[in-house]
Design an enzyme around this catalytic site. Structure first.
Site, PDB file in Angstrom:
ATOM      1  N   LYS A   1      -7.270  -9.846 -16.199  1.00 13.69           N
ATOM      2  CA  LYS A   1      -8.071  -9.958 -14.975  1.00 13.69           C
ATOM      3  C   LYS A   1      -8.983  -8.736 -14.833  1.00 13.69           C
ATOM      4  CE  LYS A   1      -7.344  -9.918  -9.924  1.00 13.69           C
ATOM      5  NZ  LYS A   1      -7.968  -8.771  -9.381  1.00 13.69           N
TER       6      LYS A   1
ATOM      7  N   LYS B   1       0.832  -1.210   0.000  1.00 12.85           N
ATOM      8  CA  LYS B   1       0.000   0.000   0.000  1.00 12.85           C
ATOM      9  C   LYS B   1       0.864   1.257   0.000  1.00 12.85           C
ATOM     10  CE  LYS B   1      -4.202  -1.946   1.927  1.00 12.85           C
ATOM     11  NZ  LYS B   1      -5.057  -2.104   3.109  1.00 12.85           N
TER      12      LYS B   1
ATOM     13  N   LYS C   1     -10.908  -3.058 -10.972  1.00 13.64           N
ATOM     14  CA  LYS C   1     -11.281  -1.640 -11.090  1.00 13.64           C
ATOM     15  C   LYS C   1     -10.078  -0.803 -11.486  1.00 13.64           C
ATOM     16  CE  LYS C   1     -11.428  -0.936  -6.049  1.00 13.64           C
ATOM     17  NZ  LYS C   1     -11.642  -2.288  -5.516  1.00 13.64           N
TER      18      LYS C   1
HETATM   19  P1  ADP Z   1     -10.079  -5.012  -7.793  1.00 14.90           P
HETATM   20  O1  ADP Z   1      -9.010  -5.842  -8.496  1.00 14.90           O
HETATM   21  O2  ADP Z   1     -11.185  -4.668  -8.725  1.00 14.90           O
HETATM   22  O3  ADP Z   1      -9.492  -3.823  -7.063  1.00 14.90           O
HETATM   23  P2  ADP Z   1     -10.295  -6.098  -5.147  1.00 14.90           P
HETATM   24  O4  ADP Z   1      -8.815  -6.205  -5.044  1.00 14.90           O
HETATM   25  O5  ADP Z   1     -11.024  -5.062  -4.351  1.00 14.90           O
HETATM   26  O6  ADP Z   1     -10.706  -5.950  -6.700  1.00 14.90           O
HETATM   27  O7  ADP Z   1     -10.900  -7.539  -4.852  1.00 14.90           O
HETATM   28  C1  ADP Z   1     -11.911  -7.851  -3.931  1.00 14.90           C
HETATM   29  C2  ADP Z   1     -12.125  -9.344  -4.004  1.00 14.90           C
HETATM   30  O8  ADP Z   1     -12.612  -9.735  -5.296  1.00 14.90           O
HETATM   31  C3  ADP Z   1     -10.836 -10.155  -3.748  1.00 14.90           C
HETATM   32  O9  ADP Z   1     -11.129 -11.262  -2.916  1.00 14.90           O
HETATM   33  C4  ADP Z   1     -10.436 -10.631  -5.119  1.00 14.90           C
HETATM   34  O10 ADP Z   1      -9.763 -11.886  -5.074  1.00 14.90           O
HETATM   35  C5  ADP Z   1     -11.770 -10.744  -5.862  1.00 14.90           C
HETATM   36  N1  ADP Z   1     -11.581 -10.449  -7.295  1.00 14.90           N
HETATM   37  C6  ADP Z   1     -11.321  -9.221  -7.810  1.00 14.90           C
HETATM   38  N2  ADP Z   1     -11.213  -9.281  -9.165  1.00 14.90           N
HETATM   39  C7  ADP Z   1     -11.408 -10.574  -9.508  1.00 14.90           C
HETATM   40  C8  ADP Z   1     -11.422 -11.282 -10.761  1.00 14.90           C
HETATM   41  N3  ADP Z   1     -11.224 -10.651 -11.930  1.00 14.90           N
HETATM   42  N4  ADP Z   1     -11.638 -12.604 -10.728  1.00 14.90           N
HETATM   43  C9  ADP Z   1     -11.849 -13.256  -9.564  1.00 14.90           C
HETATM   44  N5  ADP Z   1     -11.850 -12.661  -8.358  1.00 14.90           N
HETATM   45  C10 ADP Z   1     -11.633 -11.330  -8.301  1.00 14.90           C
END
Ligand code: ADP
Ligand code: TRP
Length: 311
Positions: free
Chosen positions: A190, A111, A193
């Site tokens: 993948k 972070k 956001k």
């Molecule tokens: P982002 O990558 O959009 O910032 P986060 O890191 O906030 O998403 O992820 C929140 C949860 O959603 C985590 O447990 C993560 O493993 C899951 N997750 C996020 N993107 C995916 C994806 N493309 N496929 C599967 N699981 C995901």
């Protein structure tokens, strides 16, 4: 009945990658346990610095979970800041662990590398999370793989306390959520956001259509690979086969079919979400926080006795 605890930071809108990768598996698991889901607003203070945003996000993430199938009658859904025992226990753990130990946290280093302010709160974050987990005799903690070390920290805090003051805390186990592999985004990478390649979970049909139409298609084969990969989240191979045979090479028609299938799956959740008012959420969180507080107070009574705070 075994106990499940997990925490969610109130931050941002969810996409279908979050749903299949984290939300749905956690909700399915919660049905089989005595479960508690905590909206960790104090943790979110490490990054959210605007009161209105935090309030809005806390309500929004709670709605998302209920709309996606979490049953507030069966699961205690509560707001971390409303149970002050969390911060009290975090302080106690902070007095037991060392700075070099906390310095090994990957999440902290990541972070700070991303530009998040290296506040003392961010540094102590794992001990607040340990308090969340350990206050409730938790057996399992469903989390994404990135949180594995944080649950190890909680076990370490439990062990340190138990060593110093006698057996008090259960050593909880992480349950790493087996996501539906990795949900691909509109560019095939993948869905995330941070890449701007998402399909919103609670988007309108128009928003879904806009995202689906932007899915990149490879002109090499007769089957658009990214469209097909996303379609597989909503339908089985057997169901998709006749469709992809009939529309060989017709990418627009396949995308239209995908929009219909995503919308059919999401619209009941979207309707459910629209039917939940802010007042409903505030009531649910209030009841949940009262239930959590009762459990937390019982545990802290024991802790205060052991460490010499109650005379
Ligand atoms: P982002 O990558 O959009 O910032 P986060 O890191 O906030 O998403 O992820 C929140 C949860 O959603 C985590 O447990 C993560 O493993 C899951 N997750 C996020 N993107 C995916 C994806 N493309 N496929 C599967 N699981 C995901
Ligand atoms: N650190 C977790 C995350 O960023 C959120 C969290 C806080 C949590 N307290 C918790 C997760 C307790 C599980 C259990 O996702």
């Amino acid at each position: 009945m075994k106990k499940l605890f997990t925490g969610l930071q109130p931050s941002g809108d969810l996409h279908i990658g979050n749903y299949f990768g984290a939300l749905k598996p956690a909700i399915d698991l919660a049905k089989q346990y005595d479960s508690m889901i905590c909206v960790v607003d104090l943790h979110a203070l490490t990054t959210v610095k605007n009161g209105d945003d935090l309030r809005k996000n806390t309500i929004s993430v709670t709605k998302d979970f209920i709309a996606a199938g979490l049953d507030p009658e069966k699961t205690i859904i509560f707001q971390q800041s409303q149970v002050q025992e969390h911060t009290e226990l975090a302080w106690i753990f902070e007095c037991l662990v060392s700075v070099p130990f906390l310095m090994q946290a990957h999440a902290y280093k990541d972070k700070v590398a991303k530009g998040i302010e290296a506040s003392a709160g961010l540094f102590n974050y794992p001990m607040l999370m340990a308090a969340d987990i350990l206050l409730y005799e938790t057996d399992i903690v469903p989390v994404g793989a990135d949180q594995r070390q944080h649950v190890e920290y909680a076990r370490e805090a439990a062990a340190k306390f138990n060593n110093a003051y006698g057996q008090t805390f259960k050593e909880a186990e992480e349950r790493i959520l087996e996501s539906v592999a990795v949900v691909p985004g509109t560019d095939g990478k993948k869905m995330s956001k941070s890449y701007g390649n998402t399909i919103p979970l609670f988007g309108t049909k128009d928003e879904i259509a806009k995202s689906v139409m932007s899915i990149m298609t490879d002109s090499a084969g007769e089957r658009p690979a990214f469209v097909y990969a996303m379609h597989l989240l909503f339908k089985t191979k057997e169901e998709l086969e006749p469709l992809y045979e009939a529309y060989r090479g017709k990418y627009k028609a396949l995308k239209d079919a995908l929009v219909e299938d995503i919308d059919a799956a999401i619209s009941p959740m979207r309707e459910k979400r629209d039917s939940i008012s802010d007042a409903d959420v505030i009531r649910i969180l209030k009841v949940g926080s009262e239930q959590a507080r009762e459990r937390a107070q019982a545990k802290m009574k024991e802790v205060r006795q052991k460490i010499g705070l109650s005379l």
